[in-house]
Design an enzyme around this catalytic site. Structure first.
Site, PDB file in Angstrom:
ATOM      1  N   ILE A  14      39.165  30.740  61.478  1.00  0.00           N
ATOM      2  CA  ILE A  14      38.672  31.743  62.420  1.00  0.00           C
ATOM      3  C   ILE A  14      39.823  32.504  63.070  1.00  0.00           C
ATOM      4  O   ILE A  14      39.694  33.689  63.376  1.00  0.00           O
ATOM      5  CB  ILE A  14      37.765  31.088  63.496  1.00  0.00           C
ATOM      6  CG1 ILE A  14      37.024  32.162  64.303  1.00  0.00           C
ATOM      7  CG2 ILE A  14      38.585  30.190  64.426  1.00  0.00           C
ATOM      8  CD1 ILE A  14      36.054  32.976  63.512  1.00  0.00           C
ATOM      9  N   SER A  36      49.603  23.957  66.481  1.00  0.00           N
ATOM     10  CA  SER A  36      48.636  23.521  65.480  1.00  0.00           C
ATOM     11  C   SER A  36      49.258  22.405  64.663  1.00  0.00           C
ATOM     12  O   SER A  36      50.471  22.398  64.419  1.00  0.00           O
ATOM     13  CB  SER A  36      48.247  24.690  64.571  1.00  0.00           C
ATOM     14  OG  SER A  36      47.246  24.321  63.654  1.00  0.00           O
ATOM     15  N   ARG A  37      48.422  21.472  64.224  1.00  0.00           N
ATOM     16  CA  ARG A  37      48.930  20.372  63.406  1.00  0.00           C
ATOM     17  C   ARG A  37      49.417  20.858  62.050  1.00  0.00           C
ATOM     18  O   ARG A  37      50.350  20.293  61.476  1.00  0.00           O
ATOM     19  CB  ARG A  37      47.851  19.310  63.227  1.00  0.00           C
ATOM     20  CG  ARG A  37      47.540  18.511  64.472  1.00  0.00           C
ATOM     21  CD  ARG A  37      46.480  17.464  64.200  1.00  0.00           C
ATOM     22  NE  ARG A  37      45.226  18.070  63.763  1.00  0.00           N
ATOM     23  CZ  ARG A  37      44.189  17.386  63.290  1.00  0.00           C
ATOM     24  NH1 ARG A  37      44.275  16.077  63.166  1.00  0.00           N
ATOM     25  NH2 ARG A  37      43.077  18.007  62.937  1.00  0.00           N
ATOM     26  N   LYS A  90      33.746  29.550  70.672  1.00  0.00           N
ATOM     27  CA  LYS A  90      32.402  28.984  70.822  1.00  0.00           C
ATOM     28  C   LYS A  90      32.264  27.757  69.926  1.00  0.00           C
ATOM     29  O   LYS A  90      32.879  27.705  68.849  1.00  0.00           O
ATOM     30  CB  LYS A  90      31.332  30.032  70.527  1.00  0.00           C
ATOM     31  CG  LYS A  90      31.315  30.571  69.087  1.00  0.00           C
ATOM     32  CD  LYS A  90      30.456  29.728  68.165  1.00  0.00           C
ATOM     33  CE  LYS A  90      30.547  30.167  66.742  1.00  0.00           C
ATOM     34  NZ  LYS A  90      29.834  29.282  65.804  1.00  0.00           N
ATOM     35  N   ASP A 168      26.271  25.205  64.780  1.00  0.00           N
ATOM     36  CA  ASP A 168      27.507  25.994  64.858  1.00  0.00           C
ATOM     37  C   ASP A 168      27.191  27.475  64.653  1.00  0.00           C
ATOM     38  O   ASP A 168      27.595  28.302  65.475  1.00  0.00           O
ATOM     39  CB  ASP A 168      28.528  25.494  63.838  1.00  0.00           C
ATOM     40  CG  ASP A 168      29.810  26.316  63.860  1.00  0.00           C
ATOM     41  OD1 ASP A 168      30.635  26.107  64.757  1.00  0.00           O
ATOM     42  OD2 ASP A 168      29.975  27.187  62.964  1.00  0.00           O
TER      43      ASP A 168
END
Length: 308
Positions: A14, A36-37, A90, A168
């Site tokens: 996203i 971020s991983r 969201k 979702d």
């Protein structure tokens, strides 16, 4: 005001599809760091955790949190406690209690919290709201059907507890419905279909009514292949309204009356900048409350196992 220095946490699909292009076009924000991983953004300093990012780049003014909802609360609490403004993808959290806690923390720290509902910014949503305000609504049908293998390939988190499953995308429909209807509604019955190997539903059927007993029926399904369906149909005294393609097109009595290109995420970032500048927050939990009510009230139906 100078651009707002922004950090992104959770660099996934996203972010690449929507956040990065929108930020690149915005004069309001300057992307200065990511955490971020696994994911990184070319030319932007990258860190493995939000704590590491905030320690290394204290000039970050705001963060966009784009990791799965089950992991968002701790990152949001960390950012707010550090005095940073927070944009929540969201849904805004895995539970209603989490979001309430974040609202209290933002207020105590004097920073802005934004629970983003991107589908509310689809181009035909406001015209649909205006039409419904001008007439008497008799009933509403919501049909939200898509192919999970296309939109969420190899994303195990959506099938885990707290991942929401078909809600979702379904929560996008609920975010529009709660925005365009003139009165609030509540769930009276629900059936949730769970694959036998998953902790989140693949389909759901919901029945609502409002204080005037106006019926709302919603069907969410993640098993539709071919053409995808994201429609809201309202029968009214002025005729049939169809808000189609996720809010992109509006038709009244079969005549297309509004259609514009999608600009949801640029609009979200404009709104985020607006509330930061005004020193306010924008946190509407109505769509998430409906999802919670569906899990509370819904009958559970076990269906065949799902394999990506």
């Amino acid at each position: 005001m100078p651009p707002i220095n922004l950090g992104i946490v959770g660099v996934g699909k996203i972010v690449r599809d929507q956040h990065l292009p929108s930020i690149a076009k915005s004069a309001e924000f300057n992307l200065v760091a990511t955490a971020s991983r696994h994911g990184t953004v070319d030319g932007v300093p990258a860190y493995k955790s939000i704590e590491e990012m905030l320690d290394a780049v204290p000039s970050v003014d705001a963060v966009s949190l784009c990791m799965p909802p089950q992991y968002r609360f701790e990152a949001a609490h960390t950012a707010l406690s550090a005095g940073k403004h927070v944009f929540l993808e969201k849904p805004p959290g895995a539970t209603l209690s989490e979001v309430a806690d974040l609202q209290a923390t933002a207020a105590a720290k004097g920073v802005s919290l934004f629970a983003s509902w991107h589908s509310r910014y689809a181009p035909a949503v406001e015209p649909a709201k205006a039409f419904l305000a001008s007439t008497q609504i008799k009933s509403v049908q919501v049909i939200w059907k898509e192919d999970v293998r296309h939109w969420h390939p190899n994303q195990a988190w959506i099938w885990q507890a707290g991942g929401l499953g078909v809600f979702d995308p379904g929560i996008n429909a609920l975010s529009i419905v709660t925005h365009i209807l003139p009165r609030s509604a509540f769930i009276t019955a629900a059936t949730l279909e769970f694959p036998e190997n998953c902790d989140a539903p693949i389909a759901a059927e919901l029945h609502f009514k409002d204080a005037a007993n106006m019926p709302i029926h919603a069907v969410f399904d993640w098993r539709q292949t071919g053409k995808q369906t994201w429609d809201i149909v309202a029968e009214t005294e002025a005729g049939t309204m169809v808000l189609a393609e996720g809010g992109a097109k509006l038709s009244i009595n079969g005549e297309l009356v509004f259609s514009e290109p999608e600009q949801e995420y640029p609009a979200l970032y404009c709104r985020f900048a607006e509330i930061i500048k005004s020193g306010t927050s924008d946190v509407d939990i109505a769509p998430l409350r409906h999802v919670a009510d569906a899990f509370l009230l819904g009958k559970r139906k076990v269906v065949e196992a799902f394999f990506d």
